[in-house]
Design an enzyme around this catalytic site. Structure first.
Site, short mmCIF file in Angstrom:
data_model
loop_
_atom_site.label_atom_id
_atom_site.label_comp_id
_atom_site.label_asym_id
_atom_site.label_seq_id
_atom_site.Cartn_x
_atom_site.Cartn_y
_atom_site.Cartn_z
N SER A 1 0.84 -1.19 0.00
CA SER A 1 0.00 0.00 0.00
C SER A 1 0.88 1.25 0.00
O SER A 1 1.96 1.23 0.60
CB SER A 1 -0.89 0.00 1.25
OG SER A 1 -1.80 1.06 1.19
N PRO A 2 0.47 2.32 -0.67
CA PRO A 2 1.27 3.55 -0.61
C PRO A 2 1.37 4.03 0.84
O PRO A 2 0.34 4.15 1.52
CB PRO A 2 0.50 4.55 -1.47
CG PRO A 2 -0.86 3.95 -1.67
CD PRO A 2 -0.73 2.49 -1.51
N CYS B 1 3.31 6.88 3.32
CA CYS B 1 4.17 8.06 3.43
C CYS B 1 5.40 7.73 4.28
O CYS B 1 5.29 7.12 5.33
CB CYS B 1 3.41 9.19 4.10
SG CYS B 1 1.98 9.73 3.18
N ALA C 1 1.94 8.56 -1.45
CA ALA C 1 1.26 9.76 -1.97
C ALA C 1 2.31 10.78 -2.40
O ALA C 1 3.08 11.27 -1.57
CB ALA C 1 0.36 10.35 -0.89
N GLN D 1 1.14 6.53 -6.36
CA GLN D 1 -0.10 7.23 -6.00
C GLN D 1 0.19 8.73 -6.10
O GLN D 1 1.15 9.21 -5.48
CB GLN D 1 -0.51 6.86 -4.57
CG GLN D 1 -1.80 7.51 -4.08
CD GLN D 1 -2.06 7.24 -2.62
OE1 GLN D 1 -1.30 7.67 -1.74
NE2 GLN D 1 -3.14 6.51 -2.33
N TYR E 1 -8.13 14.20 1.82
CA TYR E 1 -7.31 15.07 0.98
C TYR E 1 -8.18 15.73 -0.07
O TYR E 1 -9.41 15.60 -0.04
CB TYR E 1 -6.13 14.27 0.41
CG TYR E 1 -5.30 13.68 1.52
CD1 TYR E 1 -5.13 12.32 1.66
CD2 TYR E 1 -4.73 14.51 2.50
CE1 TYR E 1 -4.42 11.79 2.71
CE2 TYR E 1 -4.02 13.99 3.56
CZ TYR E 1 -3.87 12.62 3.67
OH TYR E 1 -3.16 12.09 4.72
N ARG F 1 -8.06 5.57 -5.37
CA ARG F 1 -8.30 5.22 -3.96
C ARG F 1 -9.37 6.16 -3.43
O ARG F 1 -9.23 7.39 -3.56
CB ARG F 1 -7.04 5.32 -3.11
CG ARG F 1 -7.32 5.15 -1.62
CD ARG F 1 -6.07 4.97 -0.78
NE ARG F 1 -5.58 3.59 -0.87
CZ ARG F 1 -4.62 3.11 -0.08
NH1 ARG F 1 -4.04 3.88 0.83
NH2 ARG F 1 -4.20 1.84 -0.21
N ARG G 1 0.95 -1.37 7.24
CA ARG G 1 1.84 -1.56 8.39
C ARG G 1 2.48 -2.94 8.42
O ARG G 1 3.65 -3.08 8.82
CB ARG G 1 1.08 -1.28 9.69
CG ARG G 1 0.97 0.21 10.03
CD ARG G 1 -0.05 0.47 11.10
NE ARG G 1 -1.40 0.15 10.60
CZ ARG G 1 -2.49 0.34 11.33
NH1 ARG G 1 -2.40 0.80 12.56
NH2 ARG G 1 -3.67 0.05 10.84
C1 531 Z 1 -3.62 6.76 7.50
C2 531 Z 1 -5.05 7.15 7.33
C3 531 Z 1 -5.93 6.18 6.94
C4 531 Z 1 -7.27 6.49 6.83
C5 531 Z 1 -7.72 7.75 7.12
C6 531 Z 1 -6.83 8.73 7.49
C7 531 Z 1 -5.48 8.44 7.61
N1 531 Z 1 -2.66 7.45 6.66
C8 531 Z 1 -3.10 7.93 5.37
C9 531 Z 1 -1.93 8.43 4.57
C10 531 Z 1 -1.15 9.49 5.32
C11 531 Z 1 -0.79 9.03 6.71
C12 531 Z 1 -1.98 8.48 7.46
C13 531 Z 1 -2.34 8.86 3.20
O1 531 Z 1 -3.40 8.50 2.72
C14 531 Z 1 -1.43 9.70 2.39
#
Ligand code: 531
Length: 361
Positions: free
Chosen positions: A29-30, A32, A64, A106, A189, A237, A331
């Site tokens: 999964s993408p 960060c 992302a 992504q 976002y 997504r 994770r």
């Molecule tokens: C976790 C997240 C999952 C679902 C809702 C909000 C946050 N991630 C998402 C990531 C950034 C870090 C937190 C991205 O989608 C870029």
């Protein structure tokens, strides 16, 4: 190893979308990494992503990546808003592909959740003095919690500029050698904040009705599809639900998926949440699978499932039961880059290691 359909676990059966074949249904999964300077990929990203291709994933999706500097979540996020970003990303795409995985990326604009500090520094909005920047969104409504900046409501010119930024970034992703492109329309976002009535209070053609709220995403998808080659997959997504009364619901996601499919989207990557800070998300293993299953069947489109997927049998069941076509691990892949190799063994299967590791797997 033959892909005998009777003995190969569903999780390890190949998947072909347009001209691209995933060697298995497991995707990174993408995620960060907040490790870039001025959007430039570096050795961290090379090792982080390359090792998961070595570990046996069928698809590795780069985190992302900002379509504009102000579209990044944090100053540490990757960017592809300039041609200077192409070469370091091309090196990563080449490494991923050289180890048998499909290289995906992504592309994103963080909207009102942009200009935030690194998570390990608290993740709060950065003031201009701290290196933050002006945030933009459909309406001047802040996200809340530690993201308190009130974004500037976008003008029509802003909207058209952002749309063009996604198109230009898609072209750079192609130049960098990526073969799987995902538009980020989830997690609160920019695109997501246009979809939901909780964050989009516009009264022009981009707000109000469902058709108006999905307009930016649909127009951008159509424009990106025009430059993204017909033989390559395009994914989106979404946050399938907001987990909030009066917000975006699964029925909206099903209608959106049908419309995106008609625009040439091949797969819906089904996440949820992130739109408001007080969402009541019932997190548990596979808590987002029902969204993938419903969208996959109702819109008759391929889907990726993501969210608290950690175990081999859990992942294999998702594919076997037709709940998703691809399983994305986040994770769990941070805990174990070689999860596919271990999962194969636990499912009574073996995957081929790189020659250098033959004696160990
Ligand atoms: C976790 C997240 C999952 C679902 C809702 C909000 C946050 N991630 C998402 C990531 C950034 C870090 C937190 C991205 O989608 C870029």
């Amino acid at each position: 190893m033959d892909k005998n359909p009777t003995t190969t676990p569903h999780l390890f059966q190949p998947l072909t979308i347009r001209s691209v074949t995933l060697r298995n249904r497991i995707g990174v999964s993408p995620m960060c990494q907040y490790s870039a300077t001025d959007g430039m990929a570096n050795d961290w990203h090379f090792v982080h992503l390359g090792s998961r291709a070595v570990g046996g994933a069928g698809l590795v999706i780069v985190e992302a990546t900002g379509v504009a500097p102000e579209g990044r979540i944090t100053p540490g996020c990757l960017g592809l808003w300039s041609d200077k970003h192409i070469e370091p990303l091309a090196r990563i795409a080449k490494l991923i592909k050289s180890h048998g995985a499909v290289a995906g990326i992504q592309i994103a604009h963080a909207g009102r959740k942009a200009s935030a500090d690194l998570p390990w520094n608290g993740g709060a909005h950065l003031s201009e003095a701290q290196g933050g920047w002006e945030t933009i969104a459909p309406s001047a409504i802040p996200f809340g919690d530690t993201l308190t900046k009130v974004p500037r409501a976008m003008t029509e010119a802003d909207i058209l500029r952002v749309q063009n930024d996604f198109v230009a970034t898609a072209q750079r992703a192609l130049a960098a050698g990526f073969e799987w492109l995902e538009l980020h329309a989830a997690h609160g976002y920019l695109f997501n904040s246009f979809l939901s009535p909780l964050s989009n209070h516009r009264t022009d053609q981009y707000g109000g009705s469902f058709e108006n709220r999905i307009r930016l995403l649909l127009d951008t998808t159509r424009a990106v599809r025009k430059v993204w080659p017909d033989h390559l997959p395009l994914a989106v997504r979404i946050s399938a639900i907001d987990w909030k009364e009066g917000g975006w619901q699964i029925e909206d996601s099903i209608v959106l998926a049908k419309l995106l499919k008609a625009e040439g989207v091949d797969l819906m990557d089904c996440s949820s949440g992130g739109l408001v800070p007080d969402a009541k998300i019932e997190v548990k293993p596979g808590y987002q699978i029902p969204f993938s299953e419903k969208i996959r069947h109702a819109a008759n489109i391929a889907t990726a499932a993501v969210g608290f997927i950690t175990e081999p049998k859990q992942a294999d069941d998702i594919v076997r039961l037709g709940q998703a076509d691809v399983v994305l691990l986040a994770r769990q892949f941070l805990r174990d880059p070689y999860w596919p190799a271990h999962a194969a063994r636990m499912l009574g299967y073996k995957i081929t290691p790189p020659n250098q590791y033959l004696r160990a797997w």
